[in-house]
Design a protein around this motif. Sequence first.
Motif, short mmCIF file in Angstrom:
data_model
loop_
_atom_site.label_atom_id
_atom_site.label_comp_id
_atom_site.label_asym_id
_atom_site.label_seq_id
_atom_site.Cartn_x
_atom_site.Cartn_y
_atom_site.Cartn_z
N VAL A 1 3.39 10.46 1.03
CA VAL A 1 4.62 10.77 1.73
C VAL A 1 5.76 11.06 0.75
N CYS A 2 5.68 10.51 -0.44
CA CYS A 2 6.76 10.72 -1.42
C CYS A 2 6.90 12.18 -1.81
N THR A 3 5.80 12.94 -1.68
CA THR A 3 5.85 14.33 -2.10
C THR A 3 5.91 15.29 -0.92
N GLY B 1 7.55 17.38 2.10
CA GLY B 1 8.87 17.90 2.40
C GLY B 1 9.43 17.18 3.62
N ARG B 2 10.70 16.87 3.61
CA ARG B 2 11.28 16.18 4.78
C ARG B 2 12.06 17.15 5.64
N SER B 3 12.03 16.90 6.95
CA SER B 3 12.73 17.80 7.86
C SER B 3 14.21 17.46 7.91
N TYR C 1 0.81 -1.22 0.00
CA TYR C 1 0.00 0.00 0.00
C TYR C 1 0.84 1.27 0.00
N ARG C 2 2.11 1.13 -0.39
CA ARG C 2 2.93 2.34 -0.49
C ARG C 2 2.43 3.22 -1.61
N PRO C 3 2.63 4.50 -1.60
CA PRO C 3 3.11 5.26 -0.46
C PRO C 3 1.99 5.59 0.53
N GLN D 1 13.82 9.58 5.54
CA GLN D 1 14.61 9.61 4.31
C GLN D 1 13.99 8.69 3.27
N CYS D 2 13.77 9.22 2.10
CA CYS D 2 13.23 8.39 1.02
C CYS D 2 14.28 7.37 0.59
N GLN D 3 13.82 6.15 0.40
CA GLN D 3 14.74 5.08 -0.01
C GLN D 3 14.65 4.77 -1.49
N GLY D 4 13.87 5.57 -2.20
CA GLY D 4 13.73 5.34 -3.64
C GLY D 4 13.16 3.97 -3.95
N CYS D 5 12.07 3.63 -3.26
CA CYS D 5 11.53 2.27 -3.43
C CYS D 5 10.81 2.11 -4.76
N GLY D 6 10.44 3.23 -5.37
CA GLY D 6 9.74 3.15 -6.64
C GLY D 6 8.31 3.65 -6.56
N ALA D 7 7.75 3.68 -5.35
CA ALA D 7 6.34 4.05 -5.21
C ALA D 7 6.10 5.54 -5.48
N ASN D 8 7.17 6.30 -5.61
CA ASN D 8 6.97 7.71 -5.93
C ASN D 8 6.44 7.91 -7.35
N GLN D 9 6.39 6.83 -8.14
CA GLN D 9 5.79 6.93 -9.48
C GLN D 9 4.34 7.39 -9.42
N ASN E 1 12.73 5.18 7.93
CA ASN E 1 11.38 5.21 7.37
C ASN E 1 11.23 6.35 6.37
N CYS E 2 10.12 6.30 5.61
CA CYS E 2 9.89 7.25 4.52
C CYS E 2 9.95 8.71 4.97
N ARG E 3 9.56 8.98 6.20
CA ARG E 3 9.55 10.39 6.63
C ARG E 3 10.95 10.89 6.95
S1 SF4 Z 1 9.46 6.43 -2.86
FE1 SF4 Z 1 7.89 7.11 -1.41
S2 SF4 Z 1 7.19 5.22 -0.46
FE2 SF4 Z 1 9.15 4.73 -1.47
S3 SF4 Z 1 10.69 5.05 0.11
FE3 SF4 Z 1 10.52 6.99 -0.97
S4 SF4 Z 1 9.00 8.13 0.27
FE4 SF4 Z 1 8.80 5.97 0.86
#
Ligand code: SF4
Lengths: 236, 630
Positions: free
Chosen positions: B624-626, B628-630, B288-290, B611-619, B607-609
């Motif tokens: 959370v992918c969009t 702003g991160r502190s 169910y990401r993001p 640091q983004c790990q570039g999992c791919g769900a930002n497509q 976790n996503c908040r």
């Molecule tokens: S792409 Fe989105 S869901 Fe995936 S790790 Fe980054 S913030 Fe999390």
Amino acid sequence: MKVRIKFSKTGPLKFIGHLDMMRFFQKAIRRADIDVTYTTGFSPHQVMAFANPLGVGLESTGEYFDIEVNSYTTMAEMKDKLNQVVVPGVEILDVCLLPDDAGNAMASVAAARYRISFREGMEPCADWESRFASFCEQETIPATKTTKKSVLEIDIKPSLYEWQILPDHSIMLFLNASSSGTGNIKPAMVLETFFKAEGIEFDPYCLCITRIDTYTDLGTEDAHRFVPMNEVGTSC
Amino acid sequence: MNQNTTQKLALTDDILLAIEKPARYIGNEVNAVIKDKEKIDIRMAMCFPDVYEIGMSHLGIQILYDMLNHYEDTWCERVYSPWVDLDAIMRERHIPLFALESQDPIKDFDFLGITIQYELCYTNILQILDLSDIPLEAKDRTWEHPIVIGGGPCTYNPEPIAPFFDLFYIGEGETRYRDLLDLYKKCKAEHKSREEFLLETARTIPGMYVPQFYDVTYKEDGTIESFTPNKEGVPATITKEMVTDLTHTTYPEKPVVPFTKITQDRVVLEIQRGCIRGCRFCQAGQLYRPVREKDVDTLKQYAVTMLKNTGHEEISLSSLSSSDYSALNELIEFLIEDCDKRRVNISLPSLRIDAFSLDVMSKVQDVKKSSLTFAPEAGTQRLRDVINKGLTREDILNGSIEAFKGGWSRVKLYFMLGLPTETEEDIAGIAELSNEIAAAYFETVPKEERSNGSIQIVASTSFFIPKPFTPFQWARMCTKEEFLDKASLTRKAIMTQLNQKRIKYNWHEADASVMEGILARGDRKIASVILSAYKKGCFYDAWGEYFKNDVWMETFAECNVDPDFYTVRERSLDEIFPWDFLSCGVSKDFLKREWLRATTEGVTTPNCRLQCQGCGANQYGVGVCTEGRS
Ligand code: SF4
């Protein structure tokens, strides 16, 4: 203030058990926004008491429960509000305000009237009507009453207040339903006793039973004055 | 109100009086939707293939039921698995399975949608089809039969049940049903064949998987060689459908209120979808990401409206990790105030234990009767790092101490046995952690204040089952014997603790876990086993008393399918998995990276908040992918 609610339960709703009906009305009262009184504590409950549990499979046009309310406008409005939130098969027939000294719903139950018919092809015998008549006319009607705790030999005659066979071949019984003593008689028990007396095996499924109304007793032990349970209240 | 008391029932009085809980089958509940058959074009039955009390508790069906019934041309009804008592009667008397609202046979419907929430309900799907008189395999169906659609988390590996479905809807149900219904109407009007309709669906509507349009070939070792479309224009990869704006999507303001007591007998407020955490064993956390949140003001309105429309006396929040919802404080404060007025109970999901949650919990529940819940999942910090579970020993002990000061004295702990890299030390850690919590209680609470019969700790272990689309999809699963050994080691370790009398230990059944493991990562070859097991009387497998492990194992042998192939086998990094043709947004590369970080480096991933790990769900470009991160 105590309010008594009369309702009917018919059609598919006859398969809904007593506890589920209580839950149904607790939620209905919330949906209808009735200013009901709650108990205190972590899980507050509505102050609510049912008169006489109806078995699964029975229909009724005379069921009752009492609630305690903090405020209301009119009884008619409360009835309307409730009727807007129930489901087909339940209808609120009357809502009345009880006098302060009214007894609790369950203890007030004195009698109940039932209409009983046989399912098609399940009549006990061809001449059952005359046989049932002589059964009811006996001086005493010995029967066995099985409760959770005991098996009692009792006479149901004093509790059989009235009986009648209607033109449509259904039976009307007016029975003692007070929760005290051994007086409370269920209609199926009367029929079961009749079947046994006739030496016919009894399958409770052969009966379709409707409770017509439930009554309280405004008279005395010797001179009953039975009135439907909502008649002790006022409708304003 | 119109009192329609002559409503017909599909079951006769003699049946309804003979079975357990007839209320399961008569419909007629508050907020159930009745429509005029003559005025609608499409009849849809939504099914949860388990007993009514379980199925009715499922939020997803309530959402789709509400959405579909808002369509003027569609009437959506509900159907659940008849319990075993009624099942036997229906078979004996040839009574077709019916929908609750109209009591009409399912067979006459246009669509039968089945939500598939756990693997052990697969045989119940066959029960539903069988009782409905719908051919069990899609290839035998005609326009005489409904289109059978599967949805829900198990469709992320639909292969073991692929032959039983005409199509699978991959992803969240809110987005594509309208397209599907419109295409159906069009194809019907143009007298297209059933196959043409399915083909056009597969070609034109995103998220639709029609198994018959894909061919699988296998290597000699039984793994997949290729998985390809066999019709032109059918996509090679199917990407999950997802709601992008969770605040403004459809949500049931008038959910159906059952007569009989069900598992989830309350208003359920979905506060967010997805999870930022990324625990490596957790499938939902990836599927169910993001993370997408619902706006708090909208939630407040829903709470009030839904309580009013249902009359429920309780409300609860639904999400994978409620503590991560950014407006949680505001929402709970509102609920406490509003619910108190209405005498509604708030049932809180398991929150992270901290000062805020303890304060809230003490307001909404009786601390003496309620328990604290922690899910460390593993006994040592090392293993918790491997599974990326952020909870530390200090979090647990400090949280417990605060709670003990507040009057709590019951603690529930959840662990998993059989996690990748687990050693005996990790198992001993379960016992040690439980013991430390008990010791903390005795240190914190003076003797004279131990009013509530002292501390009670319940430690429960389940067995780890690797699931598709998780970093652990490559992991070997333990055998039943290994699982039971681990459970007995855990029990022994607990018995050697100083405070062992205060610790109660529960463990799961191993057979059913192994079965779930087989089905979870199974391929199409398993379908024949499921079919045979069903024909031999297996169903309600999720219900311990009806799960027939010996029949299942015998059936695997008869079908020449080796169950170990799906569980204890080591999988290589380049293996093609049966579910690889699906995409849940998260890339296989990311999962691989996470698998290696877990097993070779043993390090956690933020976790996503954080640091983004570039999992791919930002497509999907939302949630959370969009942020702003502190
Ligand atoms: S792409 Fe989105 S869901 Fe995936 S790790 Fe980054 S913030 Fe999390």
